[in-house]
Design a protein around this motif. Structure first.
Motif, PDB file in Angstrom:
ATOM      1  N   THR A 127       0.845  -1.190   0.000  1.00 21.19           N
ATOM      2  CA  THR A 127       0.000   0.000   0.000  1.00 21.19           C
ATOM      3  C   THR A 127       0.878   1.235   0.000  1.00 21.19           C
ATOM      4  OG1 THR A 127      -0.121   0.024   2.412  1.00 21.19           O
ATOM      5  CG2 THR A 127      -1.833  -1.183   1.234  1.00 21.19           C
ATOM      6  N   SER A 128       0.251   2.368  -0.184  1.00 20.32           N
ATOM      7  CA  SER A 128       0.978   3.629  -0.300  1.00 20.32           C
ATOM      8  C   SER A 128       1.422   4.104   1.081  1.00 20.32           C
ATOM      9  CB  SER A 128       0.067   4.681  -0.955  1.00 20.32           C
ATOM     10  OG  SER A 128       0.749   5.894  -1.129  1.00 20.32           O
ATOM     11  N   GLN A 129       2.707   3.950   1.376  1.00 20.57           N
ATOM     12  CA  GLN A 129       3.237   4.315   2.684  1.00 20.57           C
ATOM     13  C   GLN A 129       4.758   4.363   2.629  1.00 20.57           C
ATOM     14  OE1 GLN A 129       3.380   1.128   5.741  1.00 20.57           O
ATOM     15  NE2 GLN A 129       2.280  -0.134   4.235  1.00 20.57           N
ATOM     16  N   TYR A 130       5.370   4.936   3.667  1.00 21.89           N
ATOM     17  CA  TYR A 130       6.814   4.824   3.893  1.00 21.89           C
ATOM     18  C   TYR A 130       7.007   3.750   4.955  1.00 21.89           C
ATOM     19  CZ  TYR A 130       6.950   9.372   1.558  1.00 21.89           C
ATOM     20  OH  TYR A 130       6.819  10.396   0.654  1.00 21.89           O
ATOM     21  N   PHE A 131       7.850   2.764   4.671  1.00 21.81           N
ATOM     22  CA  PHE A 131       7.972   1.646   5.603  1.00 21.81           C
ATOM     23  C   PHE A 131       8.827   1.992   6.824  1.00 21.81           C
ATOM     24  CE2 PHE A 131      11.741   0.975   2.942  1.00 21.81           C
ATOM     25  CZ  PHE A 131      12.723   0.713   3.889  1.00 21.81           C
ATOM     26  N   ASP A 132       9.601   3.090   6.751  1.00 26.70           N
ATOM     27  CA  ASP A 132      10.541   3.388   7.834  1.00 26.70           C
ATOM     28  C   ASP A 132      10.037   4.463   8.793  1.00 26.70           C
ATOM     29  OD1 ASP A 132      10.697   5.387   5.943  1.00 26.70           O
ATOM     30  OD2 ASP A 132      12.883   5.605   6.064  1.00 26.70           O
ATOM     31  N   GLN A 133       8.764   4.812   8.701  1.00 28.50           N
ATOM     32  CA  GLN A 133       8.218   5.824   9.599  1.00 28.50           C
ATOM     33  C   GLN A 133       6.719   5.598   9.760  1.00 28.50           C
ATOM     34  OE1 GLN A 133       8.232  10.183   8.505  1.00 28.50           O
ATOM     35  NE2 GLN A 133       9.720  10.219  10.173  1.00 28.50           N
ATOM     36  N   SER A 134       6.214   5.961  10.920  1.00 27.84           N
ATOM     37  CA  SER A 134       4.778   5.827  11.166  1.00 27.84           C
ATOM     38  C   SER A 134       3.991   6.579  10.118  1.00 27.84           C
ATOM     39  CB  SER A 134       4.420   6.362  12.559  1.00 27.84           C
ATOM     40  OG  SER A 134       5.072   5.613  13.562  1.00 27.84           O
ATOM     41  N   HIS A 135       2.864   6.014   9.728  1.00 26.05           N
ATOM     42  CA  HIS A 135       2.041   6.633   8.693  1.00 26.05           C
ATOM     43  C   HIS A 135       1.294   7.841   9.258  1.00 26.05           C
ATOM     44  CE1 HIS A 135      -0.092   6.624   4.864  1.00 26.05           C
ATOM     45  NE2 HIS A 135      -1.212   6.866   5.537  1.00 26.05           N
ATOM     46  N   GLY A 136       1.011   8.763   8.394  1.00 27.08           N
ATOM     47  CA  GLY A 136       0.205   9.919   8.776  1.00 27.08           C
ATOM     48  C   GLY A 136       1.039  11.020   9.396  1.00 27.08           C
ATOM     49  N   PRO A 137       0.426  12.179   9.588  1.00 24.66           N
ATOM     50  CA  PRO A 137       1.156  13.342  10.096  1.00 24.66           C
ATOM     51  C   PRO A 137       1.403  13.261  11.591  1.00 24.66           C
ATOM     52  CG  PRO A 137      -1.154  13.895   9.872  1.00 24.66           C
ATOM     53  CD  PRO A 137      -1.005  12.490   9.329  1.00 24.66           C
ATOM     54  N   LEU A 138       2.283  14.136  12.059  1.00 25.78           N
ATOM     55  CA  LEU A 138       2.467  14.285  13.498  1.00 25.78           C
ATOM     56  C   LEU A 138       1.247  14.973  14.096  1.00 25.78           C
ATOM     57  CD1 LEU A 138       4.427  13.964  15.891  1.00 25.78           C
ATOM     58  CD2 LEU A 138       5.266  16.281  15.382  1.00 25.78           C
ATOM     59  N   TYR A 139       0.791  16.053  13.428  1.00 25.45           N
ATOM     60  CA  TYR A 139      -0.445  16.735  13.806  1.00 25.45           C
ATOM     61  C   TYR A 139      -1.227  17.027  12.535  1.00 25.45           C
ATOM     62  CZ  TYR A 139       1.647  17.543  18.402  1.00 25.45           C
ATOM     63  OH  TYR A 139       2.216  17.376  19.644  1.00 25.45           O
ATOM     64  N   PRO A 140      -2.503  16.644  12.498  1.00 21.02           N
ATOM     65  CA  PRO A 140      -3.276  16.804  11.264  1.00 21.02           C
ATOM     66  C   PRO A 140      -3.830  18.215  11.088  1.00 21.02           C
ATOM     67  CG  PRO A 140      -4.633  15.760  12.926  1.00 21.02           C
ATOM     68  CD  PRO A 140      -3.268  15.916  13.542  1.00 21.02           C
ATOM     69  N   PHE A 141      -4.208  18.518   9.878  1.00 21.62           N
ATOM     70  CA  PHE A 141      -4.917  19.754   9.558  1.00 21.62           C
ATOM     71  C   PHE A 141      -6.156  19.874  10.448  1.00 21.62           C
ATOM     72  CE2 PHE A 141      -8.336  21.859   7.223  1.00 21.62           C
ATOM     73  CZ  PHE A 141      -7.746  23.053   6.844  1.00 21.62           C
ATOM     74  N   GLY A 142      -6.388  21.079  10.951  1.00 18.44           N
ATOM     75  CA  GLY A 142      -7.573  21.315  11.778  1.00 18.44           C
ATOM     76  C   GLY A 142      -7.417  20.968  13.229  1.00 18.44           C
ATOM     77  N   TYR A 143      -6.227  20.506  13.639  1.00 20.53           N
ATOM     78  CA  TYR A 143      -6.011  20.019  15.007  1.00 20.53           C
ATOM     79  C   TYR A 143      -5.677  21.168  15.956  1.00 20.53           C
ATOM     80  CZ  TYR A 143      -3.780  17.459  18.863  1.00 20.53           C
ATOM     81  OH  TYR A 143      -3.434  16.961  20.092  1.00 20.53           O
ATOM     82  N   GLY A 144      -6.145  21.060  17.180  1.00 18.48           N
ATOM     83  CA  GLY A 144      -5.811  22.008  18.228  1.00 18.48           C
ATOM     84  C   GLY A 144      -6.581  21.687  19.488  1.00 18.48           C
TER      85      GLY A 144
END
Length: 760
Positions: free
Chosen positions: A617-634
């Motif tokens: 699947t579409s991912q980087y195997f050497d790092q956790s998937h997804g952002p550190l903080y997502p858009f809209g977060y607070g």
């Protein structure tokens, strides 16, 4: 009568009987009559936008203005400097007034938070307030036009000008673009306390390859129309009087010579009637782009493409006359450009009164930087709304105004950096630093300060960014860290103010890394080792890769560059006098290797599946998937809950509305604001569609224990997109509605958009 006599003089009428006829002239007739009275040299002069510098002294520029060889200036930001230039214009043959422009981006004398911070407020009223005050202050200094708002979509935070704009999302940036234009221009751009907006950079400047400033853009038309062009059109719908042309090329054609961009799209398709201005040296840059062999050819390409006014002109003035005489350009090319310049001056009210914003000398302020000219209360209020709480482990924040606090970091006392880039006429000495803000707020206890680290130890970087702004401490790094650790050991809590100097988040300040520069990460590790509670206060103009630091910190507050009252605003939030409500307008990646990492991406044919082993699947195997903080977060100092969503119907016809509703409750112990966000996904389309797109939002205040119903109305227009044929359509089928307090944690329901046959 003053206006009528001036109009008469401008087009050569002198008798009183004709004055009555002049009073009834439309803008178009007035401008046409004036153009008919102008010589070729006077027309070319109107197309030149010039700065006062070592090559163009005040005496020289007044001489050129009086001769009709300059149409406007930029960078002259006081009434007593602009008045003699306007006097010179009134000594010219036709007395065509000058206009004066300036980069009023996020405040003029009172500096408000940077654009990326303003977007973090998700508060259109607060954003409008910042723009209205900026316009009032700038107009009071004799400024007629601002080269703002900067509304380029930015999805690669390596780009230094990420700080200047409003983030990654098309909808949010478009909303802010219109609001800022209307704030600058007020009820009308001819009002004495309004300034004309020149939106920028047209077009796609935020999409430069590799996030490298001035680089190329290569983009398909469908994505261009869908994601990147809407903010510019929104600015036009908001009434923007001018548009500044970008410095980048688009699919191989530089914007400054791109006839499709400025003729077919801007003027014909969108109906823009305003003034088009090049960016600084943008016409001359056509030679370096490789589409013009010299300045003469660059001028020919730009004027024919539709660039009306040349900023920092070294092409139009010397070359247009010869180009016309040779037949390389037409008289209509010049006249059309002049018509735009004169039309803008007409709209700014300068023909009616050339001194509309300059005023009379007897009313000039004795001190341009006088404290009474600032709007501190408003700046503080807006800044508080822009701060984003990213982490608050075990409720460490808010802090008590007592005990011993160790304030550490190279940015904690910086009066320059807290203002951010493009700080107009702001005076660093009038900035409230974070150190000042904390000291002002503490009733008891004490504040210990240590620098802790320099912002860079790379001498080449220091030389590039400017040693005058980044003042390094000459002590060894180990000595500074040791001093900071000793300060931390004496404290009850440690606040580390870390990030980037403003010169790293600026034009020509692209980075290959998003790590904290210098030894700041090492400093944070050492502070953590003391065992004292650790609060990180970020000061930066782009998302940073703070994965390591995020794990070490007990609390993190993103403050961006928060302006003249930034220190007080930060203290208000750290001590709980204000409950933070900001939300990220841009995604925080885990590392630079994830870029681009924006929330509204396409799903791909093999989307990521959490938990699957070695899945293709579409991912980087050497790092956790997804952002550190997502858009809209607070986060907030209180907690909010959402009920499941209710839809008024599971089907929607092309002529009806559908309402999506949730109940939002403040389940914490403090009053607070939050931003309820509406996202929609088109499940199946003729082209692949994003996993979600922001379509609306509401910022609401709830008292502790209070709940409120939030309703969003959805119609066919919310579902439209540009298909492969560039048709703006909504296609029948399934849509998923998502409502949440950020882009990831959402409630979801589905409905079906009916075809015309199905809705019958």
């Amino acid at each position: 009568m003053k206006r009528l006599r001036l109009l008469c003089a401008l087009i050569g009428f002198t008798s009183l009987p004709v004055v009555a006829d002049m009073a009834s002239l439309s803008k178009e007739a007035f401008v046409s009559n004036l153009i008919n009275q102008m010589t070729l040299e006077e027309k070319i002069g109107q197309l030149r936008l010039i700065a006062i510098d070592e090559k163009m002294t005040p005496e020289k520029i007044r001489e050129e203005i009086a001769a009709g060889r300059i149409g406007g200036t930029y960078g002259s930001v006081s009434r007593y400097v602009n008045r003699p230039m306007q006097d010179a214009a009134q000594q010219s043959r036709l007395k065509i007034p000058m206009f004066f422009g300036w980069d009023v981006i996020h405040g003029h004398r009172t500096i408000f938070p940077i654009g990326l911070a303003l977007a973090s407020s998700w508060d259109i009223g607060a954003i409008e307030l910042s723009g209205r005050i900026a316009a009032k202050e700038a107009s009071a200094d004799g400024i007629d036009m601002t080269f703002a708002p900067m509304i380029d979509i930015a999805r690669d935070p390596r780009w230094g000008r990420t700080s200047e704009g409003f983030g990654e999302d098309t909808y949010l940036v478009s909303r802010i673009a219109k609001a800022m234009v209307q704030a600058y221009q007020g009820t009308s751009p001819n009002a004495p306390d309004s300034i004309m907006a020149s939106a920028k950079h047209f077009a796609l400047y935020g999409a430069v390859e590799g996030g490298r400033d001035y680089n190329s853009v290569d983009m398909g038309l469908a994505r261009m129309y869908q994601d990147y062009l809407p903010p510019y059109r929104s600015a036009i719908e908001g009434g923007a009087g001018a548009m500044m042309v970008a410095l980048n090329s688009i699919n191989g054609v530089p914007a400054a010579s791109n006839a499709w961009l400025m003729q077919d799209l801007l003027r014909k398709a969108w109906g823009f009637k305003g003034l088009v201005i090049s960016d600084h040296n943008g016409i001359n840059d056509l030679v370096q782009h490789g589409v013009a062999k010299n300045h003469r050819e660059a001028a020919r390409l730009a004027i024919r493409a539709g660039v009306a006014m040349s900023m920092n002109d070294f092409s139009y003035g010397p070359e247009l006359k010869g180009l016309l005489e040779s037949g390389a350009i037409s008289q209509s090319n010049i006249d059309n450009a002049v018509r735009e310049v004169l039309g803008a001056k007409y709209d700014m009210g300068l023909f009616e009164d050339p001194y509309r914003r300059i005023g009379v000398a007897s009313e000039d302020p004795a001190d341009n930087n006088a404290e009474y000219r600032l709007h501190r209360a408003q700046a503080r209020e807006v800044a508080r709304k822009t701060l984003v709480l990213l982490k608050n482990e075990n409720g460490l924040l808010p802090l008590k105004k007592e005990g011993v606090i160790a304030l550490i970091g190279p940015l904690a006392k910086s009066t320059v950096d807290i203002m951010g880039s493009w700080s107009a006429s702001g005076v660093p000495a009038q900035s409230v630093t974070i150190y000042d803000g904390l000291k002002n707020a503490m009733n008891q206890g004490s504040l210990i300060y240590a620098r802790g680290a320099n912002l860079t130890e790379d001498l080449e970087v220091l030389k590039y960014l400017g040693e005058s702004e980044i003042k390094n401490d000459p002590r060894p790094a180990a000595e500074m860290i040791d001093e900071a650790v000793k300060a931390a050991q004496q404290a009850d809590v440690v606040i580390a103010v870390v990030g980037e100097p403003r010169s790293m988040s600026h034009e020509a300040a692209s980075r290959t890394s998003l790590d904290l520069p210098g030894r700041q990460s090492e400093l944070i590790t050492a502070l953590k080792a003391t065992g004292k509670p650790l609060v990180l206060v970020l000061m930066n103009g782009r998302p940073l890769s703070i994965g390591k630091e995020q794990k070490l910190a007990n609390a993190i507050l993103e403050t961006w560059y928060s302006g003249s009252e930034g220190g007080n605003a930060v203290a208000d939030v750290l001590f709980g006098d204000y409950n933070p409500s900001g939300k990220l307008p841009i995604t925080f990646p885990r590392s630079v290797g994830q870029i681009p990492n924006y929330y509204s991406h396409l799903n791909t044919g093999r989307p990521y599946i959490a938990g699957a082993l070695r899945n293709y699947t579409s991912q980087y195997f050497d790092q956790s998937h997804g952002p550190l903080y997502p858009f809209g977060y607070g986060l907030s100092y209180t907690d909010f809950s959402l009920t499941d969503m209710a839809l008024s119907s599971t089907t929607l016809s092309k002529t009806d509305n559908l309402v999506a509703s949730v109940m939002v409750k403040n389940v914490g112990q403090r009053d607070g604001e939050t931003v309820v966000q509406l996202y929609i996904r088109d499940v199946v389309g003729s082209v692949s569609r994003p996993v979600k797109e922001l379509k609306n939002f509401q910022k609401i205040m709830l008292k502790a224990g209070e709940e409120k119903a939030v309703h969003f109305s959805i119609n066919e227009n919310d579902l439209k997109f540009f298909n492969a044929q560039l048709e703006h359509v909504a296609e029948p089928g399934e849509f998923r509605v998502q409502i949440g307090l950020d882009s990831q944690n959402v409630k979801e329901q589905s409905f079906e958009l009916l075809s015309e046959q199905g809705s019958g």
